[in-house]
Design a protein around this motif. Structure first.
Motif, PDB file in Angstrom:
ATOM      1  N   VAL A   1       0.812  -1.221   0.000  1.00 40.74           N
ATOM      2  CA  VAL A   1       0.000   0.000   0.000  1.00 40.74           C
ATOM      3  C   VAL A   1       0.843   1.268   0.000  1.00 40.74           C
ATOM      4  O   VAL A   1       0.309   2.357  -0.198  1.00 40.74           O
ATOM      5  N   THR A   2       2.137   1.146   0.204  1.00 38.17           N
ATOM      6  CA  THR A   2       3.010   2.321   0.124  1.00 38.17           C
ATOM      7  C   THR A   2       3.498   2.563  -1.299  1.00 38.17           C
ATOM      8  O   THR A   2       4.191   3.534  -1.555  1.00 38.17           O
ATOM      9  N   ASN A   3       3.108   1.676  -2.219  1.00 36.51           N
ATOM     10  CA  ASN A   3       3.535   1.772  -3.608  1.00 36.51           C
ATOM     11  C   ASN A   3       2.324   2.118  -4.473  1.00 36.51           C
ATOM     12  O   ASN A   3       1.440   1.284  -4.673  1.00 36.51           O
ATOM     13  N   PHE A   4       2.284   3.336  -4.987  1.00 35.95           N
ATOM     14  CA  PHE A   4       1.138   3.802  -5.778  1.00 35.95           C
ATOM     15  C   PHE A   4       0.839   2.874  -6.950  1.00 35.95           C
ATOM     16  O   PHE A   4      -0.318   2.576  -7.241  1.00 35.95           O
ATOM     17  N   LYS A   5       1.875   2.391  -7.630  1.00 39.19           N
ATOM     18  CA  LYS A   5       1.696   1.522  -8.792  1.00 39.19           C
ATOM     19  C   LYS A   5       0.978   0.228  -8.401  1.00 39.19           C
ATOM     20  O   LYS A   5       0.073  -0.214  -9.109  1.00 39.19           O
ATOM     21  N   ASP A   6       1.359  -0.376  -7.289  1.00 37.94           N
ATOM     22  CA  ASP A   6       0.702  -1.601  -6.827  1.00 37.94           C
ATOM     23  C   ASP A   6      -0.774  -1.374  -6.523  1.00 37.94           C
ATOM     24  O   ASP A   6      -1.636  -2.172  -6.894  1.00 37.94           O
ATOM     25  N   VAL A   7      -1.069  -0.269  -5.847  1.00 40.48           N
ATOM     26  CA  VAL A   7      -2.455   0.037  -5.486  1.00 40.48           C
ATOM     27  C   VAL A   7      -3.285   0.311  -6.736  1.00 40.48           C
ATOM     28  O   VAL A   7      -4.403  -0.188  -6.883  1.00 40.48           O
ATOM     29  N   LYS A   8      -2.734   1.088  -7.654  1.00 42.45           N
ATOM     30  CA  LYS A   8      -3.447   1.396  -8.899  1.00 42.45           C
ATOM     31  C   LYS A   8      -3.725   0.114  -9.694  1.00 42.45           C
ATOM     32  O   LYS A   8      -4.825  -0.073 -10.226  1.00 42.45           O
ATOM     33  N   GLU A   9      -2.745  -0.777  -9.752  1.00 39.67           N
ATOM     34  CA  GLU A   9      -2.913  -2.047 -10.450  1.00 39.67           C
ATOM     35  C   GLU A   9      -4.002  -2.896  -9.794  1.00 39.67           C
ATOM     36  O   GLU A   9      -4.815  -3.519 -10.479  1.00 39.67           O
ATOM     37  N   PHE A  10      -4.056  -2.890  -8.474  1.00 44.94           N
ATOM     38  CA  PHE A  10      -5.103  -3.640  -7.763  1.00 44.94           C
ATOM     39  C   PHE A  10      -6.486  -3.151  -8.169  1.00 44.94           C
ATOM     40  O   PHE A  10      -7.366  -3.938  -8.502  1.00 44.94           O
ATOM     41  N   PHE A  11      -6.692  -1.823  -8.138  1.00 49.72           N
ATOM     42  CA  PHE A  11      -8.004  -1.280  -8.480  1.00 49.72           C
ATOM     43  C   PHE A  11      -8.323  -1.423  -9.966  1.00 49.72           C
ATOM     44  O   PHE A  11      -9.492  -1.511 -10.330  1.00 49.72           O
ATOM     45  N   SER A  12      -7.307  -1.481 -10.813  1.00 46.50           N
ATOM     46  CA  SER A  12      -7.540  -1.687 -12.243  1.00 46.50           C
ATOM     47  C   SER A  12      -8.003  -3.105 -12.541  1.00 46.50           C
ATOM     48  O   SER A  12      -8.742  -3.335 -13.495  1.00 46.50           O
ATOM     49  N   SER A  13      -7.578  -4.056 -11.726  1.00 43.92           N
ATOM     50  CA  SER A  13      -7.895  -5.457 -11.998  1.00 43.92           C
ATOM     51  C   SER A  13      -9.017  -6.011 -11.112  1.00 43.92           C
ATOM     52  O   SER A  13      -9.376  -7.181 -11.240  1.00 43.92           O
ATOM     53  N   ASN A  14      -9.589  -5.193 -10.234  1.00 44.12           N
ATOM     54  CA  ASN A  14     -10.678  -5.637  -9.363  1.00 44.12           C
ATOM     55  C   ASN A  14     -11.809  -4.625  -9.396  1.00 44.12           C
ATOM     56  O   ASN A  14     -11.578  -3.416  -9.380  1.00 44.12           O
ATOM     57  N   ASP A  15     -13.028  -5.142  -9.410  1.00 43.38           N
ATOM     58  CA  ASP A  15     -14.217  -4.299  -9.359  1.00 43.38           C
ATOM     59  C   ASP A  15     -14.547  -4.062  -7.885  1.00 43.38           C
ATOM     60  O   ASP A  15     -15.006  -4.967  -7.194  1.00 43.38           O
ATOM     61  N   VAL A  16     -14.283  -2.854  -7.392  1.00 45.93           N
ATOM     62  CA  VAL A  16     -14.455  -2.548  -5.974  1.00 45.93           C
ATOM     63  C   VAL A  16     -15.491  -1.445  -5.813  1.00 45.93           C
ATOM     64  O   VAL A  16     -15.391  -0.391  -6.430  1.00 45.93           O
ATOM     65  N   ASP A  17     -16.504  -1.709  -4.964  1.00 48.14           N
ATOM     66  CA  ASP A  17     -17.524  -0.708  -4.661  1.00 48.14           C
ATOM     67  C   ASP A  17     -17.188   0.073  -3.390  1.00 48.14           C
ATOM     68  O   ASP A  17     -17.469   1.256  -3.284  1.00 48.14           O
ATOM     69  N   ILE A  18     -16.614  -0.627  -2.413  1.00 41.75           N
ATOM     70  CA  ILE A  18     -16.284  -0.023  -1.121  1.00 41.75           C
ATOM     71  C   ILE A  18     -14.870  -0.451  -0.754  1.00 41.75           C
ATOM     72  O   ILE A  18     -14.511  -1.612  -0.911  1.00 41.75           O
ATOM     73  N   GLU A  19     -14.084   0.501  -0.250  1.00 42.26           N
ATOM     74  CA  GLU A  19     -12.713   0.187   0.181  1.00 42.26           C
ATOM     75  C   GLU A  19     -12.558   0.577   1.638  1.00 42.26           C
ATOM     76  O   GLU A  19     -12.926   1.676   2.039  1.00 42.26           O
ATOM     77  N   LEU A  20     -12.022  -0.347   2.439  1.00 43.79           N
ATOM     78  CA  LEU A  20     -11.711  -0.075   3.839  1.00 43.79           C
ATOM     79  C   LEU A  20     -10.219  -0.290   4.043  1.00 43.79           C
ATOM     80  O   LEU A  20      -9.649  -1.233   3.512  1.00 43.79           O
ATOM     81  N   ASN A  21      -9.610   0.575   4.847  1.00 41.05           N
ATOM     82  CA  ASN A  21      -8.175   0.468   5.059  1.00 41.05           C
ATOM     83  C   ASN A  21      -7.864   0.227   6.527  1.00 41.05           C
ATOM     84  O   ASN A  21      -8.095   1.094   7.369  1.00 41.05           O
ATOM     85  N   PHE A  22      -7.352  -0.971   6.842  1.00 40.71           N
ATOM     86  CA  PHE A  22      -6.889  -1.304   8.179  1.00 40.71           C
ATOM     87  C   PHE A  22      -5.411  -1.656   8.155  1.00 40.71           C
ATOM     88  O   PHE A  22      -4.895  -2.245   9.083  1.00 40.71           O
ATOM     89  N   SER A  23      -4.750  -1.306   7.067  1.00 45.31           N
ATOM     90  CA  SER A  23      -3.326  -1.630   6.956  1.00 45.31           C
ATOM     91  C   SER A  23      -2.499  -0.623   7.738  1.00 45.31           C
ATOM     92  O   SER A  23      -2.897   0.507   7.937  1.00 45.31           O
ATOM     93  N   GLY A  24      -1.353  -1.073   8.162  1.00 46.88           N
ATOM     94  CA  GLY A  24      -0.465  -0.195   8.904  1.00 46.88           C
ATOM     95  C   GLY A  24       0.961  -0.691   8.808  1.00 46.88           C
ATOM     96  O   GLY A  24       1.222  -1.810   8.369  1.00 46.88           O
ATOM     97  N   LEU A  25       1.874   0.140   9.209  1.00 44.21           N
ATOM     98  CA  LEU A  25       3.293  -0.210   9.212  1.00 44.21           C
ATOM     99  C   LEU A  25       3.800  -0.196  10.641  1.00 44.21           C
ATOM    100  O   LEU A  25       3.356   0.609  11.459  1.00 44.21           O
ATOM    101  N   ASN A  26       4.737  -1.072  10.930  1.00 47.64           N
ATOM    102  CA  ASN A  26       5.331  -1.134  12.247  1.00 47.64           C
ATOM    103  C   ASN A  26       6.830  -0.939  12.132  1.00 47.64           C
ATOM    104  O   ASN A  26       7.502  -1.697  11.431  1.00 47.64           O
ATOM    105  N   TYR A  27       7.325   0.083  12.771  1.00 42.56           N
ATOM    106  CA  TYR A  27       8.764   0.318  12.829  1.00 42.56           C
ATOM    107  C   TYR A  27       9.203   0.103  14.272  1.00 42.56           C
ATOM    108  O   TYR A  27       8.660   0.734  15.182  1.00 42.56           O
TER     109      TYR A  27
END
Length: 77
Positions: free
Chosen positions: A37-63
């Motif tokens: 999710v930190t890579n715009f290209k990956d996220v754009k590719e996901f939405f291009s290849s999937n039909d999504v009506d609703i998106e929820l974000n529970f992702s996070g990073l741990n340092y």
């Protein structure tokens, strides 16, 4: 039936929420191994290849460091 993409839906808080949503929606659980999710290209590719009506974000990073040791790159992610 609506398609719901749950980023961070494979663990933590997102997993039980995804399970509950499956009772009423088609759920696409998205983990860090699926999409960076930190890579715009990956996220754009996901939405291009999937039909999504609703998106929820529970992702996070741990340092594993103290806040004062974060660098600018960590903060932007």
């Amino acid at each position: 039936m609506k398609n719901v993409a749950v980023f961070g839906g494979t663990g933590g808080l997102g997993k039980p929420i995804s399970e509950k949503l499956k009772e009423r929606f088609n759920v696409i659980t998205v983990g860090s191994k699926d999409v960076d999710v930190t890579n715009f290209k990956d996220v754009k590719e996901f939405f291009s290849s999937n039909d999504v009506d609703i998106e929820l974000n529970f992702s996070g990073l741990n340092y594993d460091c103290f806040m004062h040791k974060y660098n600018e790159e960590n903060i932007h992610k």
